[in-house]
Structure formats: structure tokens, C-alpha cells
Motif scaffolding. Structure first.
Motif: not given
Length: 279
Positions: A41-63
Motif C-alpha cells: 500500500d505504501l509503494f502504491h500510494a507513492v507511485l499513484t499519488g505523484l503526478p504522472f509527469w513527475l514520475l516520468l522525469i524521475v524514472f527517466t533520470l534514474l535510468a
């Protein structure tokens, strides 16, 4: 044809053991269920609670940080495609399950692998158990998981951990055992304690091998998402399972493509982390 020897009541023995465990260790299973469910639930809340564009930037920078620009470009395009197909939320649910199973596999698998590398007797006992865990059909794990933890995401994570943990244990053990003996002798000559040798010599040298095991554990956990969907786990696996039962080829292809994108993303990132030069 009559049997030479009477049939062993193996199934009755197993059911008896399971019943006893459920009666005497029910409180422990409740704690485990609460801990795993809370982590998912914690992982899901973090991943779905943040805006899509922000997670896209984070995952891209991580990659990009973990590997080449081509991996970052694939990550960006792949995640944009998942969002465009409408599977973003379900992908994050799947990712939450995989991250939880992977985290548990690492937290348990690395210490067990270190223990196996330290004592041959432990390795001789653990190795047959790992063989059993890897060769037993994955569907079989669902039976005790359902019995002890009911339906939902928790038994899915439990089954994924059992199926995915062996590579982490095996390759942690292998990596530490492959550390050159002369380095161990040099550490002993300087008066290093066991933990100093472990954290400053053995684990840094074994890092690439250990990361290969972690990579395989994550991939195996992701491969369980469709099977876990049969017992109530949410995410892309449920979409694939529903498409199969309703013979919706297009929807099944879309959900399967989303799983492939996540699998490639996780595989490339963990591989690059393992190959990065130790400092």
C-alpha cells in the motif's frame, strides 16, 4: 495393479502440518500479512499519488543515472506509451507488488546467502531447499498462500517471494565464495574482523554477481504477476487474466506489452547498476 507397499499418506501429513501451523501461528501470519500489505500500500500510494509527469522525469533520470542515454530514452517512450494506452495506474499497482516482493527477497536472500558462504554445512542444507523452491510449479505455492493469508495481494507477494528468492541467495553465496583467497589473507594479516572483511572486501568485490541475482529475482517476481492475479492480486496481471478468460486478444496484447516495458526497464536498470565500476 496392487502396490507392493501401501501408499504413504503424504497429503494427509501435509494438511495436518498446515492445520497445526494455522492454529498455533495464526498471530504470526496476521503480522506478516499486515507488514506485507502495508508495504504494498505504501509503494502504491507513492507511485499513484505523484503526478504522472513527475514520475516520468524521475524514472527517466534514474535510468540515465544507472546506464546509457538509450535506456533513458526507452524509459521515457515506454512510460508514455503505457500512459497513452490507459494502463498507468495498473502498471503502478504491478510495480508496487514487484518492488515489495523484490525488497523481501533481498532483505532475506542476501543474509542467507552470506550465511551459506560462511558455513558449508548451511549451504548443504539450503541448496536442496532452493532446488525445491525453483522446481516446484508456481501454481502450487498459491495453495498454502491462500490458506494462510486469504485472497488478495498478500498471498500473491508471498508466492512471488518464494519463487523469486533463490537467485539472490545462490549468487550472493557464489559471489562471496569467488573472492580471491589472497585478498582474504591480506585482510586477515591486517587484523580485520569478520564484518570488516565482509563489508570492505567481500561484498564490494561480489557486488556484480549479487546484483545479477537481484536482477533475476526481480524478473521472476514480475513473471508471477499474471499467476498472482488468479488469487486477487491487482495490476496488469489481472488485465491479462481477464483478457484471456474473455478472449480479448487486443486488450491482452496491450496489457502484456505494458508488462514487457516494465520488465525491460527494471532489467536494464538493475543490470547497469551491477556493472558500474566499484569505487
Amino acid at each position: 495393479m496392487s502396490q507392493l507397499f501401501p501408499k504413504l499418506p503424504l497429503s494427509e501429513w501435509v494438511e495436518t502440518v498446515v492445520d497445526v501451523m494455522d492454529d498455533r501461528l495464526g498471530f504470526l501470519f496476521d503480522l506478516i500479512s499486515a507488514a506485507i500489505g502495508g508495504t504494498v500500500d505504501l509503494f502504491h500510494a507513492v507511485l499513484t499519488g505523484l503526478p504522472f509527469w513527475l514520475l516520468l522525469i524521475v524514472f527517466t533520470l534514474l535510468a540515465f543515472r544507472a546506464g546509457k542515454w538509450s535506456i533513458a530514452l526507452f524509459t521515457c517512450i515506454g512510460l508514455l506509451l503505457i500512459e497513452n494506452l490507459g494502463y498507468w495506474e495498473h502498471s503502478m499497482q504491478t510495480l508496487a507488488l514487484v518492488l515489495t516482493a523484490g525488497l523481501i527477497s533481498v532483505v532475506i536472500g542476501i543474509p542467507v546467502g552470506i550465511w551459506c558462504a560462511r558455513k558449508d554445512a548451511v549451504q548443504n542444507v539450503i541448496t536442496p531447499l532452493l532446488d525445491f523452491m525453483q522446481t516446484m510449479p508456481a501454481f502450487v505455492y498459491l495453495i498454502p498462500a491462500i490458506f494462510f493469508f486469504g485472497l488478495g495481494q498478500v498471498p500473491g507477494v508471498i508466492a512471488s517471494v518464494i519463487f523469486a528468492m533463490p537467485p539472490t541467495i545462490r549468487l550472493t553465496n557464489l559471489g562471496i565464495r569467488q573472492v580471491p583467497a589472497d585478498l582474504i589473507e591480506a585482510a586477515d594479516a591486517f587484523g580485520s574482523t569478520y564484518f570488516q572483511k565482509l563489508f570492505k572486501v567481500q561484498l564490494p568485490i561480489a557486488k556484480s554477481t549479487m546484483m545479477a541475482g537481484i536482477n533475476q529475482s526481480i524478473m521472476l517476481a514480475l513473471s508471477m504477476v499474471v499467476i498472482a492475479s488468479m488469487i486477487g492480486a491487482k495490476g496488469l496481471g489481472a488485465d491479462v487474466y481477464r483478457a484471456v478468460t474473455q478472449i480479448k486478444i487486443g486488450e491482452g496484447f496491450e496489457a502484456g506489452l505494458a508488462i514487457v516495458i516494465i520488465a525491460i526497464l527494471l532489467d536494464r536498470i538493475t543490470q547497469r547498476v551491477g556493472k558500474r565500476k566499484n569505487v
